[in-house]
Write a protein that holds these residues in place. Structure first.
Motif, PDB file in Angstrom:
ATOM      1  N   VAL A 123       2.017  -4.878   8.130  1.00  0.00           N
ATOM      2  CA  VAL A 123       0.976  -3.875   8.311  1.00  0.00           C
ATOM      3  C   VAL A 123       0.077  -4.390   9.433  1.00  0.00           C
ATOM      4  N   ASP A 124      -0.238  -3.518  10.392  1.00  0.00           N
ATOM      5  CA  ASP A 124      -1.040  -3.947  11.537  1.00  0.00           C
ATOM      6  C   ASP A 124      -2.541  -3.812  11.268  1.00  0.00           C
ATOM      7  N   ASP A 125      -3.331  -4.112  12.266  1.00  0.00           N
ATOM      8  CA  ASP A 125      -4.794  -4.099  12.128  1.00  0.00           C
ATOM      9  C   ASP A 125      -5.356  -2.706  11.841  1.00  0.00           C
ATOM     10  N   ARG A 126      -4.597  -1.677  12.174  1.00  0.00           N
ATOM     11  CA  ARG A 126      -5.042  -0.296  11.932  1.00  0.00           C
ATOM     12  C   ARG A 126      -4.528   0.246  10.601  1.00  0.00           C
ATOM     13  N   GLY A 127      -3.852  -0.609   9.818  1.00  0.00           N
ATOM     14  CA  GLY A 127      -3.349  -0.188   8.512  1.00  0.00           C
ATOM     15  C   GLY A 127      -2.001   0.505   8.555  1.00  0.00           C
ATOM     16  N   ARG A 128      -1.333   0.503   9.717  1.00  0.00           N
ATOM     17  CA  ARG A 128      -0.021   1.143   9.823  1.00  0.00           C
ATOM     18  C   ARG A 128       1.052   0.189   9.304  1.00  0.00           C
ATOM     19  N   HIS A 129       1.944   0.731   8.479  1.00  0.00           N
ATOM     20  CA  HIS A 129       3.022  -0.040   7.861  1.00  0.00           C
ATOM     21  C   HIS A 129       4.307   0.116   8.669  1.00  0.00           C
ATOM     22  N   TYR A 130       5.079  -0.982   8.766  1.00  0.00           N
ATOM     23  CA  TYR A 130       6.353  -0.965   9.490  1.00  0.00           C
ATOM     24  C   TYR A 130       7.439  -1.549   8.602  1.00  0.00           C
ATOM     25  N   GLY A 131       8.608  -0.987   8.686  1.00  0.00           N
ATOM     26  CA  GLY A 131       9.747  -1.482   7.930  1.00  0.00           C
ATOM     27  C   GLY A 131      10.135  -0.614   6.760  1.00  0.00           C
ATOM     28  N   ASN A 132       9.342   0.409   6.465  1.00  0.00           N
ATOM     29  CA  ASN A 132       9.624   1.244   5.295  1.00  0.00           C
ATOM     30  C   ASN A 132      10.998   1.901   5.367  1.00  0.00           C
ATOM     31  N   GLU A 133      11.435   2.240   6.585  1.00  0.00           N
ATOM     32  CA  GLU A 133      12.720   2.925   6.727  1.00  0.00           C
ATOM     33  C   GLU A 133      13.900   2.048   6.296  1.00  0.00           C
ATOM     34  N   TYR A 134      13.708   0.723   6.248  1.00  0.00           N
ATOM     35  CA  TYR A 134      14.789  -0.180   5.884  1.00  0.00           C
ATOM     36  C   TYR A 134      14.709  -0.674   4.440  1.00  0.00           C
ATOM     37  N   LEU A 135      13.603  -0.431   3.751  1.00  0.00           N
ATOM     38  CA  LEU A 135      13.385  -1.056   2.454  1.00  0.00           C
ATOM     39  C   LEU A 135      14.366  -0.617   1.377  1.00  0.00           C
ATOM     40  N   GLN A 136      14.946   0.536   1.504  1.00  0.00           N
ATOM     41  CA  GLN A 136      15.916   0.975   0.507  1.00  0.00           C
ATOM     42  C   GLN A 136      17.326   0.484   0.824  1.00  0.00           C
ATOM     43  N   LEU A 137      17.521  -0.078   2.011  1.00  0.00           N
ATOM     44  CA  LEU A 137      18.836  -0.571   2.401  1.00  0.00           C
ATOM     45  C   LEU A 137      19.007  -2.061   2.125  1.00  0.00           C
ATOM     46  N   TYR A 138      17.924  -2.821   2.297  1.00  0.00           N
ATOM     47  CA  TYR A 138      18.014  -4.281   2.247  1.00  0.00           C
ATOM     48  C   TYR A 138      16.917  -4.865   1.369  1.00  0.00           C
ATOM     49  N   ARG A 139      17.117  -6.132   1.021  1.00  0.00           N
ATOM     50  CA  ARG A 139      16.044  -6.871   0.371  1.00  0.00           C
ATOM     51  C   ARG A 139      14.863  -6.927   1.335  1.00  0.00           C
ATOM     52  N   HIS A 140      13.682  -7.156   0.782  1.00  0.00           N
ATOM     53  CA  HIS A 140      12.526  -7.343   1.647  1.00  0.00           C
ATOM     54  C   HIS A 140      11.649  -8.454   1.093  1.00  0.00           C
ATOM     55  N   VAL A 141      10.741  -8.935   1.929  1.00  0.00           N
ATOM     56  CA  VAL A 141       9.846 -10.035   1.583  1.00  0.00           C
ATOM     57  C   VAL A 141       8.415  -9.526   1.607  1.00  0.00           C
ATOM     58  N   GLU A 142       7.648  -9.950   0.622  1.00  0.00           N
ATOM     59  CA  GLU A 142       6.214  -9.647   0.579  1.00  0.00           C
ATOM     60  C   GLU A 142       5.484 -10.899   0.117  1.00  0.00           C
ATOM     61  N   PRO A 143       4.223 -11.040   0.501  1.00  0.00           N
ATOM     62  CA  PRO A 143       3.455 -12.206   0.051  1.00  0.00           C
ATOM     63  C   PRO A 143       2.934 -12.011  -1.370  1.00  0.00           C
ATOM     64  N   THR A 144       2.764 -13.122  -2.080  1.00  0.00           N
ATOM     65  CA  THR A 144       2.125 -13.089  -3.396  1.00  0.00           C
ATOM     66  C   THR A 144       0.623 -13.193  -3.180  1.00  0.00           C
ATOM     67  N   ALA A 145      -0.145 -13.060  -4.251  1.00  0.00           N
ATOM     68  CA  ALA A 145      -1.602 -13.196  -4.157  1.00  0.00           C
ATOM     69  C   ALA A 145      -1.993 -14.598  -3.693  1.00  0.00           C
ATOM     70  N   LEU A 146      -1.114 -15.581  -3.916  1.00  0.00           N
ATOM     71  CA  LEU A 146      -1.397 -16.966  -3.505  1.00  0.00           C
ATOM     72  C   LEU A 146      -0.881 -17.276  -2.106  1.00  0.00           C
TER      73      LEU A 146
END
Length: 165
Positions: A123-146
């Motif tokens: 997600v960029d500084d303006r709040g725009r998200h990127y990668g959503n078009e691929y999330l149903q095809l492949y695994r993805h990585v996200e950060p934890t709260a830590l």
């Protein structure tokens, strides 16, 4: 929640480390598909993954890569994708608009197990998200709260620790 590009920028500013792509026993290796316009973000991801025991191949750190893209560039990229355990796609505005990134993920999709291809949405500084078009095809990585990174299966809401794969 996607990783913020600010987190990647901050990680890139941490103390420098020797950037090499050498496979140590038991250490996961990954090829990073990204836009060269996102150099700082790529370095930040490299720092985050290095902290979690991963070795990340970034093509512009390869001293044998030709200075101008050509057929040798494509061959070296194909070799890098094939030699790595994982293929990571750093999803940003630049990578989704790139001419090379779709080619790289298409090549990886045809050569790697689908479970070894991972999208890193941002997600960029303006709040725009990127990668959503691929999330149903492949695994993805996200950060934890830590601040640690975790994997998610396509469509899953619960992730797995990066070290468990």
């Amino acid at each position: 929640m996607p990783i913020t590009q600010n987190v990647l920028r901050r990680a890139a500013q941490t103390s420098p480390f020797f950037k090499s792509f050498s496979h140590l026993p038991g250490q996961p290796t990954a090829f990073l598909c990204h836009s060269h316009l996102d150099r700082i973000l790529a370095e930040g991801l490299q720092h985050l993954l290095k902290d979690q025991g991963w070795n990340l191949y970034i093509d512009w750190q390869d001293h044998e890569m030709p200075p101008t893209p050509n057929r040798e560039t494509a061959c070296r990229i194909q070799l890098g994708i094939g030699a790595s355990d994982w293929f990571l796609f750093l999803a940003t505005e630049s990578s989704t608009a790139s001419r090379w990134c779709p080619w790289e993920i298409g090549f990886a999709d045809g050569r790697k197990d689908v479970n070894r291809i991972v999208v890193i949405p941002t997600v960029d500084d303006r709040g725009r998200h990127y990668g959503n078009e691929y999330l149903q095809l492949y695994r993805h990585v996200e950060p934890t709260a830590l601040g640690r990174l975790q994997f998610f299966e396509p469509g899953a809401i619960l992730g797995k620790a990066l070290g468990s794969l």
